[in-house]
Design a protein around this motif. Structure first.
Motif, short mmCIF file in Angstrom:
data_model
loop_
_atom_site.label_atom_id
_atom_site.label_comp_id
_atom_site.label_asym_id
_atom_site.label_seq_id
_atom_site.Cartn_x
_atom_site.Cartn_y
_atom_site.Cartn_z
N SER A 41 0.81 -1.23 0.00
CA SER A 41 0.00 0.00 0.00
C SER A 41 0.85 1.28 0.00
O SER A 41 0.31 2.38 -0.14
N ILE A 42 2.18 1.13 0.14
CA ILE A 42 3.04 2.31 0.27
C ILE A 42 2.89 3.25 -0.92
O ILE A 42 2.78 4.47 -0.75
N PHE A 43 2.86 2.69 -2.11
CA PHE A 43 2.83 3.53 -3.32
C PHE A 43 1.44 3.61 -3.95
O PHE A 43 1.28 4.12 -5.06
N GLU A 44 0.45 3.10 -3.22
CA GLU A 44 -0.92 3.16 -3.72
C GLU A 44 -1.62 4.44 -3.29
O GLU A 44 -1.28 5.03 -2.27
N HIS A 49 -4.02 2.83 2.00
CA HIS A 49 -2.84 3.68 2.15
C HIS A 49 -3.11 4.78 3.17
O HIS A 49 -2.27 5.04 4.06
N PHE A 50 -4.25 5.43 3.06
CA PHE A 50 -4.60 6.51 3.99
C PHE A 50 -4.71 5.98 5.41
O PHE A 50 -4.20 6.59 6.36
N ILE A 52 -3.34 3.28 6.79
CA ILE A 52 -2.06 2.83 7.35
C ILE A 52 -1.10 3.99 7.58
O ILE A 52 -0.59 4.19 8.68
N TRP A 53 -0.84 4.75 6.50
CA TRP A 53 0.27 5.70 6.54
C TRP A 53 -0.11 7.10 7.03
O TRP A 53 0.78 7.89 7.36
N ARG A 54 -1.39 7.42 7.07
CA ARG A 54 -1.82 8.72 7.57
C ARG A 54 -2.46 8.65 8.95
O ARG A 54 -2.43 9.64 9.69
N LEU A 55 -3.04 7.51 9.28
CA LEU A 55 -3.72 7.38 10.57
C LEU A 55 -2.95 6.50 11.56
O LEU A 55 -2.58 6.96 12.65
N ARG A 56 -2.68 5.27 11.17
CA ARG A 56 -2.10 4.33 12.14
C ARG A 56 -0.60 4.50 12.34
O ARG A 56 -0.11 4.43 13.48
N PHE A 57 0.16 4.70 11.27
CA PHE A 57 1.61 4.75 11.40
C PHE A 57 2.10 5.89 12.30
O PHE A 57 2.90 5.64 13.22
N PRO A 58 1.66 7.15 12.10
CA PRO A 58 2.11 8.20 13.02
C PRO A 58 1.65 7.96 14.45
O PRO A 58 2.36 8.29 15.40
N ARG A 59 0.49 7.33 14.61
CA ARG A 59 0.00 7.03 15.95
C ARG A 59 0.88 5.99 16.65
O ARG A 59 1.20 6.13 17.83
N VAL A 60 1.27 4.96 15.91
CA VAL A 60 2.15 3.94 16.48
C VAL A 60 3.50 4.54 16.85
O VAL A 60 4.06 4.26 17.92
#
Length: 329
Positions: A41-44, A49-50, A52-60
């Motif tokens: 999903s990194i390049f999708e 993508h939203f 994982i990389w906009r909500l969950r990743f910064p939170r983790v």
């Protein structure tokens, strides 16, 4: 085992453990995501993508930073006060920081006064800590029971002040929960940099002083004989630690017991020498709070439980055990 963090095995295990922690906590949630989908999903440009990389990743990432900061400060505070029951949450530092942050937000939103949230948070964190120590001090000694009772008193006062300010600003009950029990909801990448830098700087400073902290653990008189400027070091660490807590609380609200339980867990794993315990506390604290936050947002999904509730369920029984043991670490 005491040197596992620095030996060859540790240098392999710890990066793997951190990556697994991030992957597991990203994948879990109201929507379950497979590991392979995280990478694809990194390049999708998609909803996944939203998520994982906009909500969950910064939170983790923020949960790891926060857990590490609380644990490191807890470890240092326990050392300089020579008290295994000291915790920024228990001695009022977190409650004072929360009150300062909410006061700054109230001044900004309700009175249109331009103030700094971290500075207000730091000033009241330091004030709350000093008031707790002043109330608990009996001659030149700070008994454990006096410290805990004083911390509860000061925390109650500042927490009540926080609720009062929230009511004045007409904020919802949800905001009360955020500041009194902590939440990592809504964290963005912009929120990460300052807490990360402050946490790293405090860890580096404490690590540089690890030998002096070990000397202080032997007793202040022995440390002075060894050339340690005890009072100066204590105040620098105390003020720096309070500032670190204030920065964290200004972003996450008050999260309790991490600074109490993680240093004890770290001592069991890597020993009591600060050279190892500080790094151990940072690692275990980050992993612990990351999983605690995941539990908070998944156990009764889609409802989110404040993460401080989860840490309290773990920390309160341990505190009881420590009190029954007479505060022995």
């Amino acid at each position: 085992m005491k040197r596992i963090i620095f030996n060859k095995t540790g240098r392999i295990i710890l990066p793997v453990l951190f990556v697994l922690t991030i992957l597991i906590n990203i994948s879990l949630g109201s929507v379950r995501i497979e590991f392979k989908d995280i990478f694809t999903s990194i390049f999708e440009d998609s909803n996944i993508h939203f998520l994982i990389w906009r909500l969950r990743f910064p939170r983790v990432l923020m949960s790891i930073i926060t857990g590490s900061a609380l644990a490191i400060v807890g470890s240092v505070f326990q050392s300089i006060m020579k008290n295994p029951l000291v915790d920024p949450y228990l001695i009022g530092t977190s409650a004072g920081a929360g009150f300062g942050a909410v006061m700054a937000l109230y001044l900004i939103s309700s009175l249109n006064v331009s103030v700094s949230v971290p500075i207000f948070s730091f000033v009241f964190a330091l004030l709350a800590s000093l008031l707790t120590i002043a109330l608990a001090r009996k001659k030149d000694v700070i008994p454990i029971t006096h410290l805990i009772l004083s911390g509860v008193l000061i925390s109650t006062v500042f927490s009540s002040g926080t609720i009062l300010l929230i009511n004045f600003s007409h904020r919802s009950l949800t905001n009360v929960y955020v500041w009194l029990f902590g939440s990592l909801s809504g964290i963005t990448y912009e929120d990460l940099l300052f807490p990360f830098l402050v946490t790293i700087l405090f860890l580096l400073f404490a690590y540089i002083k690890n030998g002096e902290l070990d000397a202080m653990a032997l007793g202040e008189d022995e440390a002075k004989i060894l050339g340690v400027e005890v009072e100066k070091l204590k105040w620098i660490l105390y003020i720096f630690g309070s500032f670190t807590i204030s920065v964290i609380v200004s972003k996450t609200g008050i999260i309790g017991f991490v600074g109490l339980i993680i240093p004890h867990a770290s001592r069991l794993v890597v020993g009591s020498r600060h050279k190892y315990n500080l790094i151990g506390s940072a690692i275990i604290g980050g992993i612990f709070l990351s999983f605690a936050d995941t539990i908070s947002r998944t156990v009764v999904a889609p409802i989110e439980i404040p993460v401080g509730v989860i840490t309290s369920f773990v920390g309160a029984p341990l505190m009881f055990i420590l009190l029954k043991r007479g505060g022995k670490g």
